[in-house]
Structures are given as structure tokens and as C-alpha cells.
Design a protein around this motif. Structure first.
Motif, PDB file in Angstrom:
ATOM      1  N   THR A  42       3.036  27.210  29.426  1.00 37.57           N
ATOM      2  CA  THR A  42       3.277  25.796  29.141  1.00 37.57           C
ATOM      3  C   THR A  42       2.854  25.459  27.720  1.00 37.57           C
ATOM      4  O   THR A  42       3.531  24.711  27.006  1.00 37.57           O
ATOM      5  N   LEU A  43       1.732  26.024  27.282  1.00 36.32           N
ATOM      6  CA  LEU A  43       1.267  25.809  25.915  1.00 36.32           C
ATOM      7  C   LEU A  43       2.285  26.333  24.912  1.00 36.32           C
ATOM      8  O   LEU A  43       2.616  25.655  23.928  1.00 36.32           O
ATOM      9  N   LEU A  44       2.797  27.529  25.149  1.00 36.33           N
ATOM     10  CA  LEU A  44       3.781  28.092  24.223  1.00 36.33           C
ATOM     11  C   LEU A  44       5.058  27.257  24.202  1.00 36.33           C
ATOM     12  O   LEU A  44       5.632  27.004  23.133  1.00 36.33           O
ATOM     13  N   LYS A  45       5.517  26.813  25.367  1.00 33.33           N
ATOM     14  CA  LYS A  45       6.730  25.991  25.418  1.00 33.33           C
ATOM     15  C   LYS A  45       6.526  24.651  24.724  1.00 33.33           C
ATOM     16  O   LYS A  45       7.465  24.098  24.141  1.00 33.33           O
ATOM     17  N   THR A  46       5.313  24.141  24.758  1.00 29.18           N
ATOM     18  CA  THR A  46       5.026  22.887  24.072  1.00 29.18           C
ATOM     19  C   THR A  46       5.033  23.091  22.558  1.00 29.18           C
ATOM     20  O   THR A  46       5.586  22.281  21.812  1.00 29.18           O
ATOM     21  N   LEU A  47       4.452  24.199  22.100  1.00 31.18           N
ATOM     22  CA  LEU A  47       4.469  24.507  20.672  1.00 31.18           C
ATOM     23  C   LEU A  47       5.881  24.770  20.163  1.00 31.18           C
ATOM     24  O   LEU A  47       6.210  24.452  19.020  1.00 31.18           O
ATOM     25  N   VAL A  76      11.339  28.044  10.294  1.00 32.28           N
ATOM     26  CA  VAL A  76       9.925  28.273   9.995  1.00 32.28           C
ATOM     27  C   VAL A  76       9.141  28.862  11.160  1.00 32.28           C
ATOM     28  O   VAL A  76       8.015  29.325  10.971  1.00 32.28           O
ATOM     29  N   ARG A  77       9.710  28.864  12.359  1.00 33.25           N
ATOM     30  CA  ARG A  77       9.005  29.488  13.466  1.00 33.25           C
ATOM     31  C   ARG A  77       9.994  30.139  14.415  1.00 33.25           C
ATOM     32  O   ARG A  77      11.111  29.676  14.616  1.00 33.25           O
ATOM     33  N   ALA A  78       9.569  31.253  14.985  1.00 34.19           N
ATOM     34  CA  ALA A  78      10.391  31.983  15.946  1.00 34.19           C
ATOM     35  C   ALA A  78       9.614  32.120  17.246  1.00 34.19           C
ATOM     36  O   ALA A  78       8.381  32.142  17.255  1.00 34.19           O
ATOM     37  N   VAL A  79      10.350  32.201  18.350  1.00 36.65           N
ATOM     38  CA  VAL A  79       9.748  32.254  19.680  1.00 36.65           C
ATOM     39  C   VAL A  79      10.314  33.439  20.445  1.00 36.65           C
ATOM     40  O   VAL A  79      11.538  33.631  20.504  1.00 36.65           O
TER      41      VAL A  79
END
Length: 273
Positions: A42-47, A76-79
Motif C-alpha cells: 500500500t505504501l508503494l502504491k501510494t508513492l 522521474v520515477r519508475a515502479v
């Protein structure tokens, strides 16, 4: 940096994240650990902006996250989520090239092609570049997806980039687990990438992370350097398991050794008879 201030996420009346404050800084690796259901994904999905916080503020390099467009965020960010399934017969190279789409669209220039080749070399999948993704093993597919997100954050400039990884070692054998974490260290130290990585293996966290955040019941129970956090009492309190913590024989970090008997197991056995 990614900066979270008092983040709460609520769904159907239940708090999934409760008053989370932490930072993901360029050039550093933050490992997030915790029991199943503690709020790590959940933390990662929020970020990654897949979930919106009920309250609190997330800033990326001083700007509120919600003010970025999807394209700006992708630049600027990858997931890398736990599973990134593809059922179409794309070649490995085609999938890795997708990481450059936010920057150059579908027409790759010479710099894009150089970055694609560099990412495949870092992950050691050049020999697979013409293979279809549908014929690869689960571990090979995971490495291809890692190369794709590397393409997204690699850049010839020294601009800040961020990488969010959700259990990237889960489908890998022991050798490739360490290869992935060595790549994570390389990204932080050489390319100034800020990394947040969710891990279950405490020894991998001890070996490769600069900082560790421990989640329990949706909140941060411990946060700091690995040698401060990975103590036997902390691990027992969070994971309900008895461990021994000793100096690593080869590296300047701890070695976590689990015992055969745990409080949870003992209680379960006693209740069964």
C-alpha cells in the motif's frame, strides 16, 4: 527527494496506512520490511500515485505529487510491482525499450538505444534480447522487467531519479537475488537514483540498504540505519519470531539467524493438542 508527511490511507473504514512519515533520497537505498499485511505494498502504491492518501502530504523534489502529470512522473520515477505480466509475444528488447517511451515516445534516438543496451548489460540479459517474453521463466521475466524500469531512470544527466521496487527478488534464485540488489546499489551510488525497495529477507536488507523502515499494522514501528533497526528484540516484537543477531563474517553488517522455535509456532502447536 520523496517526502511523506503524516500519510494515512483508509479503505472501507479501515486504516491501511497510519501517520507515515519518511523520506526516499537520491543516492540512497531505503528497504521497507514488515509482516504480511503490514502496509508495505500500500505504501508503494501510494508513492507511485496508484492510491491517493486520505490525509497527509507527499512531495517529490519539493513539489506535491498530485501536481505532476502522469508523463512527468514517468520521467522521474519508475515502479516495478510484484507482478508485471505480459501475455503478448513481445521480444525482450521491445519490452526493455518501453522504459524509454516517457522520454522519447516510440521513436528512439541514439541515446535511447545506448541506454537500452546499457540496461540489458547491467541486468545481464543481452543473450535474451530476441527471445519472446512468453518463452521465458518467471525469474527471467522479472529480470527483463527490471531492465525496463532501469531504462526509465537511467539518464546521461545527473538529474534525480527514483525507483520503487516491490519484492523484486521474490521469483529469483539466490545468485540473481544478490545480482538485483547489487544493481540497486549501483543505481544509488553511480547514477544518484533514490530507491525504495520492499523486502522480506532481513539479511538482504542488512547487506544492501542504507536505511530500513519497519512497518507494522500500517504504521512505522522502527526507522533508521540497519544496525540500529535489526536487533533481536525489534525483530521479535514485529515478526513474533525469536532470532539471534551476530556480526556478519564477511561484511560490515549483521547476520540474522532464526531459531527453530517461535512464539507463534509454539502457541499453535499447543492449541492443536
Amino acid at each position: 527527494m520523496f517526502k511523506l508527511q503524516n500519510i494515512c490511507v483508509q479503505h472501507l473504514g479501515k486504516k491501511l496506512l497510519n501517520d507515515i512519515s519518511l523520506e526516499v533520497t537520491a543516492g540512497n537505498v531505503l528497504a521497507v520490511i514488515g509482516p504480511n499485511g503490514s502496509g508495505k505494498s500500500t505504501l508503494l502504491k501510494t508513492l507511485s500515485a496508484d492510491l491517493h492518501p486520505t490525509s497527509g502530504l507527499i512531495q517529490l523534489d519539493g513539489k506535491p505529487l498530485h501536481q505532476y502529470s502522469k508523463k512527468q512522473l514517468a520521467q522521474v520515477r519508475a515502479v516495478l510491482p510484484q507482478s508485471a505480466s505480459l501475455h503478448f509475444p513481445f521480444s525482450v528488447r521491445e519490452i526493455v525499450e518501453m522504459g524509454r517511451v516517457p522520454h522519447s515516445g516510440r521513436s528512439l534516438n541514439a541515446e535511447d538505444k545506448r541506454i537500452v543496451a546499457e540496461a540489458m548489460a547491467i541486468v545481464q540479459i543481452e543473450h535474451l534480447k530476441h527471445r519472446s517474453i512468453t518463452y521465458l521463466s518467471g525469474g527471467e521475466r522479472q529480470r527483463v522487467q527490471l531492465a525496463r524500469v532501469l531504462c526509465q531512470v537511467l539518464n546521461s544527466s545527473n538529474e534525480k531519479r527514483y525507483l520503487l521496487l516491490d519484492e523484486p527478488t521474490s521469483a529469483l534464485d539466490l545468485s540473481h537475488q544478490h545480482q538485483v540488489l547489487q544493481i540497486v546499489r549501483l543505481l544509488a551510488e553511480k547514477y544518484n537514483v533514490g530507491v525504495m525497495i520492499i523486502l522480506h529477507d532481513l539479511n538482504l536488507a542488512a547487506l544492501y540498504a542504507d536505511h530500513i523502515a519497519v512497518l507494522k499494522d500500517g504504521g512505522i514501528s522502527h526507522y533508521g540505519a540497519p544496525d540500529e533497526i535489526l536487533q533481536a528484540t525489534n525483530i521479535r516484537d514485529v515478526f513474533d519470531i525469536s532470532v539471534d543477531v551476530a556480526p556478519h563474517p564477511s561484511h560490515d553488517c549483521q547476520l540474522i539467524i532464526s531459531n527453530r522455535n517461535t512464539a507463534t509456532t509454539s502457541k499453535h502447536i499447543q492449541q492443536s493438542y
